[in-house]
Design an enzyme around this catalytic site. Structure first.
Site, PDB file in Angstrom:
ATOM      1  N   ASP A  37       0.814  -1.207   0.000  1.00 16.85           N
ATOM      2  CA  ASP A  37       0.000   0.000   0.000  1.00 16.85           C
ATOM      3  C   ASP A  37       0.846   1.254   0.000  1.00 16.85           C
ATOM      4  O   ASP A  37       2.056   1.195   0.082  1.00 16.85           O
ATOM      5  CB  ASP A  37      -0.877   0.012   1.255  1.00 16.85           C
ATOM      6  CG  ASP A  37      -2.137  -0.809   1.055  1.00 16.85           C
ATOM      7  OD1 ASP A  37      -2.395  -1.212  -0.091  1.00 16.85           O
ATOM      8  OD2 ASP A  37      -2.850  -1.028   2.048  1.00 16.85           O
ATOM      9  N   LYS A  59      -3.852   3.080  -2.748  1.00 15.08           N
ATOM     10  CA  LYS A  59      -4.947   3.959  -3.162  1.00 15.08           C
ATOM     11  C   LYS A  59      -4.609   5.377  -2.737  1.00 15.08           C
ATOM     12  O   LYS A  59      -4.645   5.709  -1.569  1.00 15.08           O
ATOM     13  CB  LYS A  59      -6.251   3.534  -2.494  1.00 15.08           C
ATOM     14  CG  LYS A  59      -6.636   2.099  -2.787  1.00 15.08           C
ATOM     15  CD  LYS A  59      -8.007   1.788  -2.199  1.00 15.08           C
ATOM     16  CE  LYS A  59      -8.283   0.298  -2.174  1.00 15.08           C
ATOM     17  NZ  LYS A  59      -7.480  -0.424  -1.168  1.00 15.08           N
ATOM     18  N   MET A 187      -8.711   8.953   9.132  1.00 12.64           N
ATOM     19  CA  MET A 187      -9.215   9.458   7.846  1.00 12.64           C
ATOM     20  C   MET A 187     -10.165  10.639   8.026  1.00 12.64           C
ATOM     21  O   MET A 187     -11.071  10.836   7.232  1.00 12.64           O
ATOM     22  CB  MET A 187      -9.960   8.342   7.084  1.00 12.64           C
ATOM     23  CG  MET A 187      -9.094   7.129   6.824  1.00 12.64           C
ATOM     24  SD  MET A 187     -10.026   5.710   6.217  1.00 12.64           S
ATOM     25  CE  MET A 187     -10.741   5.052   7.708  1.00 12.64           C
TER      26      MET A 187
HETATM   27  N1  SAH Z   1      -4.507   0.188   8.824  1.00 14.21           N
HETATM   28  C1  SAH Z   1      -4.055   1.515   9.166  1.00 14.21           C
HETATM   29  C2  SAH Z   1      -5.104   2.573   8.892  1.00 14.21           C
HETATM   30  C3  SAH Z   1      -5.434   2.714   7.446  1.00 14.21           C
HETATM   31  S1  SAH Z   1      -6.624   3.952   7.140  1.00 14.21           S
HETATM   32  C4  SAH Z   1      -3.600   1.532  10.618  1.00 14.21           C
HETATM   33  O1  SAH Z   1      -3.866   0.588  11.356  1.00 14.21           O
HETATM   34  O2  SAH Z   1      -2.955   2.495  11.021  1.00 14.21           O
HETATM   35  C5  SAH Z   1      -5.596   5.322   6.709  1.00 14.21           C
HETATM   36  C6  SAH Z   1      -5.663   6.353   7.800  1.00 14.21           C
HETATM   37  O3  SAH Z   1      -4.780   5.989   8.848  1.00 14.21           O
HETATM   38  C7  SAH Z   1      -5.213   7.718   7.390  1.00 14.21           C
HETATM   39  O4  SAH Z   1      -6.230   8.442   6.745  1.00 14.21           O
HETATM   40  C8  SAH Z   1      -4.880   8.338   8.712  1.00 14.21           C
HETATM   41  O5  SAH Z   1      -6.040   8.708   9.411  1.00 14.21           O
HETATM   42  C9  SAH Z   1      -4.294   7.160   9.442  1.00 14.21           C
HETATM   43  N2  SAH Z   1      -2.835   7.126   9.379  1.00 14.21           N
HETATM   44  C10 SAH Z   1      -2.052   6.181   8.832  1.00 14.21           C
HETATM   45  N3  SAH Z   1      -0.752   6.453   9.037  1.00 14.21           N
HETATM   46  C11 SAH Z   1      -0.716   7.584   9.755  1.00 14.21           C
HETATM   47  C12 SAH Z   1       0.324   8.378  10.319  1.00 14.21           C
HETATM   48  N4  SAH Z   1       1.616   8.032  10.180  1.00 14.21           N
HETATM   49  N5  SAH Z   1      -0.002   9.483  11.021  1.00 14.21           N
HETATM   50  C13 SAH Z   1      -1.283   9.847  11.178  1.00 14.21           C
HETATM   51  N6  SAH Z   1      -2.313   9.140  10.676  1.00 14.21           N
HETATM   52  C14 SAH Z   1      -2.034   8.021   9.980  1.00 14.21           C
END
Ligand code: SAH
Length: 515
Positions: A37, A59, A187
């Site tokens: 991803d 995506k 998100m």
């Molecule tokens: N599976 C992932 C989440 C995927 S959804 C997890 O467990 O972290 C994607 C969302 O994750 C983004 O829109 C944001 O809200 C958050 N996100 C992912 N990486 C991030 C980061 N380094 N800092 C802040 N938000 C993050």
């Protein structure tokens, strides 16, 4: 290919490569194919096999490289063809990662799968902002919430209650407002104004602390805090962009006392490391742990010499030397390689006085079972020459095993005292070309480290006539010899380490950052 196909749904953590699990790294190293991803940590795929089939299926907002249904189908197809597949996702695969859907597709397709949890952004980004998502006094529950959906859609009696498959797409604002603990929104940046409004309308305290953390656990992490009623405006004013995590709850207020990332001594510093790639990792990891963003821009590479000619002779006769001098960790390592290749081992040095320049060199010797007899207080040849004044060398054989090009200080000093000196090259130091990306990283650096004269010489050679990439960076040198070379090449040295080893260099960088 490993016979029976299996798909591993693997979490890569939130961004800091150090937060990838041991299991994730092991599977990445083994995989036949990796589907990855967008939000995976930098360098996450570095350990993959050279022949691994790497496919980007991320995506971008509004621009999917591949639709989810196609990803599901591809996973099933690859799994069925007998491959060991890693499906690598940011954070945790089962937290807003659509890992659940992919597992369902695999189960339906009869493909074996395994889930490797990852550190999820909703916990890690707050943690790196100094916010514990639960706390005995401040929050005894935490809810992970998607902020992606149109908040107009949700209400208490909406589809979410009756139809669990729609639970992610319709939020119950009354329930969230009443929730007795921390709310963590994923998100949610675009909808932040509406999220705040809905929560306040539904009865959440307008003065409750909120923190929005952008790119949590990355070196450029940013955090904005404000009361719920002001957060949207403050985030807009700060110009934060995705990805962000929004933490609503009393725990967000703990950041005032618990922020730690920003307090690390090299926070926000971009530091280029020019030593050989094989040696950068230790230094780079230490600098990162101190908060720096490290650009690995190796200027040199170590090429071991074949054990033949004078090197083979010196090694075969090593027990006949009164004194053997090693000047670098590489040299120590390569001397033992040469001993082993010649059918010898550490016992060949039993009656020999061994001297080492630098604690790293001494450590490398110790790894091979030899404790250095002489380690000079300062890690330069002059200091060793002084220190060796107590060692009887007149009329005796001395071996200095080191890089092919090095200064004459030590051999001359020992020869002047009547020693019979052999200087033997264990390796050549050769230029490593700079890629465009490395040149850019260098241009963005606040500081560039030089750990030897050869790093200076070869970096400038790689840059050629256009030295603008070094304009914004302060040159930090490990010691006087390296500094002299830098000046000789027209570079201004901003700081020189007081101790001429890696610890000293790190201290110099910290002092330089504090100015
Ligand atoms: N599976 C992932 C989440 C995927 S959804 C997890 O467990 O972290 C994607 C969302 O994750 C983004 O829109 C944001 O809200 C958050 N996100 C992912 N990486 C991030 C980061 N380094 N800092 C802040 N938000 C993050």
């Amino acid at each position: 290919m490993s016979g029976k196909g299996i798909v591993h749904l693997v979490g890569a953590g939130p961004g800091d490569p150090g937060l990838m699990t041991a299991r994730a790294l092991e599977l990445i190293a083994r995989a036949d194919a990796i589907l990855y991803d967008r939000l995976i940590p930098p360098g996450a795929l570095d350990g993959a096999r050279a022949d691994c089939d790497l496919r980007y299926v991320g995506k971008e907002p509004g621009n999917a490289a591949m639709a989810q249904a196609n990803i599901d189908a591809l996973l099933v197809e690859l799994g069925r063809s007998g491959l060991e597949v890693v499906r690598l996702k940011g954070g945790d695969p089962f937290v807003f990662g659509r890992g659940g859907e992919e597992a369902e597709a695999l189960a339906a397709g009869g493909v074996a799968f395994e889930v490797v949890p990852g550190v999820t952004a909703g916990i890690a980004a707050p943690a790196y902002a100094g916010i514990p998502v639960t706390h005995r006094d401040a929050a005894s529950a935490v809810a992970f919430v998607t902020g992606h959906e149109d908040p107009e859609k949700g209400s208490k009696d909406s589809a979410s209650m009756q139809n669990p498959s729609r639970a992610e797409s319709a939020l119950d604002w009354d329930a969230l407002a009443r929730f007795p603990g921390t709310l963590v929104f994923y998100m949610g940046l675009k909808n932040l104004p509406l999220i705040a409004e809905r929560l306040i309308d539904a009865g959440r305290d307008a003065r409750e602390p909120v923190a929005v953390v952008r790119r949590g656990t990355h070196p450029d992490q940013e955090t904005v805090t404000a009361p719920l009623e002001q957060i949207a405006q403050r985030v807009a004013a700060a110009g934060l962009r995705a990805p962000t995590i929004t933490v609503v709850g009393a725990v967000a207020g703990l950041r005032d006392t618990l922020a730690w990332v920003e307090r690390r001594p090299l926070h926000g510093r971009r530091i280029a490391v020019t030593r050989a790639r094989a040696q950068t990792s230790g230094l780079a990891a230490r600098l990162r742990a101190l908060g720096a963003e490290v650009a690995e821009t190796p200027a040199i590479r170590i090429e071991p010499r074949a054990v033949e000619g004078e090197l083979a002779r010196a090694v075969a006769e090593i027990a006949g030397y009164a004194l053997v001098v090693l000047t670098s960790p590489n040299g120590a390592q390569l001397l033992f390689d040469a001993l082993l290749a010649s059918g010898l081992d550490a016992r060949a040095l039993a009656g020999v006085t061994v001297a080492a320049i630098g604690p790293g060199t001494a450590r490398e010797l110790e790894r091979h079972g030899v404790r250095a007899d002489v380690i000079p207080p300062r890690s330069i040849a002059e200091s060793l020459a002084e220190e060796l004044e107590g060692v009887e060398v007149e009329g005796r054989r001395v071996l200095i095993a080191r890089a092919s090009e090095a200064r004459r200080v030590l051999p001359d000093a020992l020869a002047a005292r009547g020693a019979e000196v052999d200087v033997v090259a264990l390796y050549d130091t050769v230029a490593e070309p700079l890629s465009d990306a490395q040149r850019e990283a260098l241009a963005a650096a606040d500081a560039v480290t030089f750990t030897s004269s050869s790093t200076v010489r070869f970096l400038l050679e790689a840059l050629g006539s256009d030295r603008t990439a070094l304009d914004g960076a302060r040159a930090v040198s490990i010691g006087p010899v390296t500094s002299a070379t830098a000046r000789e090449f027209g570079l201004e040295v901003a700081t020189e380490a007081t101790r001429h080893d890696i610890d000293g260099l790190v201290d110099a960088l910290i002092e330089d950052a504090a100015r």
